[in-house]
Design a protein around this motif. Structure first.
Motif, PDB file in Angstrom:
ATOM      1  N   SER A  14       0.776  -1.233   0.000  1.00  0.00           N
ATOM      2  CA  SER A  14       0.000   0.000   0.000  1.00  0.00           C
ATOM      3  C   SER A  14       0.812   1.290   0.000  1.00  0.00           C
ATOM      4  N   LEU A  15       2.140   1.258   0.066  1.00  0.00           N
ATOM      5  CA  LEU A  15       2.942   2.475   0.126  1.00  0.00           C
ATOM      6  C   LEU A  15       3.734   2.653  -1.168  1.00  0.00           C
ATOM      7  N   LYS A  16       3.581   3.829  -1.794  1.00  0.00           N
ATOM      8  CA  LYS A  16       4.263   4.094  -3.060  1.00  0.00           C
ATOM      9  C   LYS A  16       4.662   5.566  -3.117  1.00  0.00           C
ATOM     10  N   LEU A  17       5.894   5.819  -3.568  1.00  0.00           N
ATOM     11  CA  LEU A  17       6.394   7.177  -3.751  1.00  0.00           C
ATOM     12  C   LEU A  17       6.986   7.257  -5.154  1.00  0.00           C
ATOM     13  N   GLU A  18       6.546   8.272  -5.905  1.00  0.00           N
ATOM     14  CA  GLU A  18       7.023   8.452  -7.275  1.00  0.00           C
ATOM     15  C   GLU A  18       7.520   9.881  -7.453  1.00  0.00           C
TER      16      GLU A  18
END
Length: 127
Positions: free
Chosen positions: A30-34
């Motif tokens: 559930s954790l995403k950084l772009e």
């Protein structure tokens, strides 16, 4: 008011490049950084005489531009920040002190911030 009609005559040379970069970090389900960005450069020359002997700066362009942003997602929450920057734009008019150079208008920066939350499968809140 003046009506301007562009005519396809003479010669024009246009050249440039774009440098793109992006990074995506994912942790778990559930954790995403772009992070992403693109720096562009464009320039050129256009003939101002009928015999194509005298070339000047291309009008109506901003030589440099940047687009970038960051997106953070966790579970049903998403936060986004985007930036668009445009350099000074050349006009069709020439400078009186330097007749080989175009007059310019100010560039600008645009910042977009948004947040989204999934309330249900078919319903989201967006700010």
């Amino acid at each position: 008011s003046t009506i301007i009609i562009f005519i396809n005559q003479g010669r024009q040379f246009t050249y440039g490049a774009t440098l793109n970069a992006s990074v995506i970090a994912v942790r778990g389900q559930s954790l995403k950084l772009e992070l992403y960005g693109a720096l562009s450069w464009i320039d050129g020359a256009i003939s101002i005489t009928d015999n194509n002997a005298d070339f000047r700066e291309t009008p109506y362009i901003s030589p440099f531009a940047f687009k970038g942003g960051v997106q953070f997602s966790y579970d049903k929450l998403s936060l986004n920040a985007r930036v668009v920057w445009q350099d000074r734009q050349r006009t069709a008019a020439f400078q009186s002190a330097q007749p080989e150079r175009r007059q310019t208008i100010d560039g600008y920066t645009l910042v977009n911030l948004c947040a989204r939350y999934g309330i249900a499968q078919w319903l989201e809140a967006f700010v």
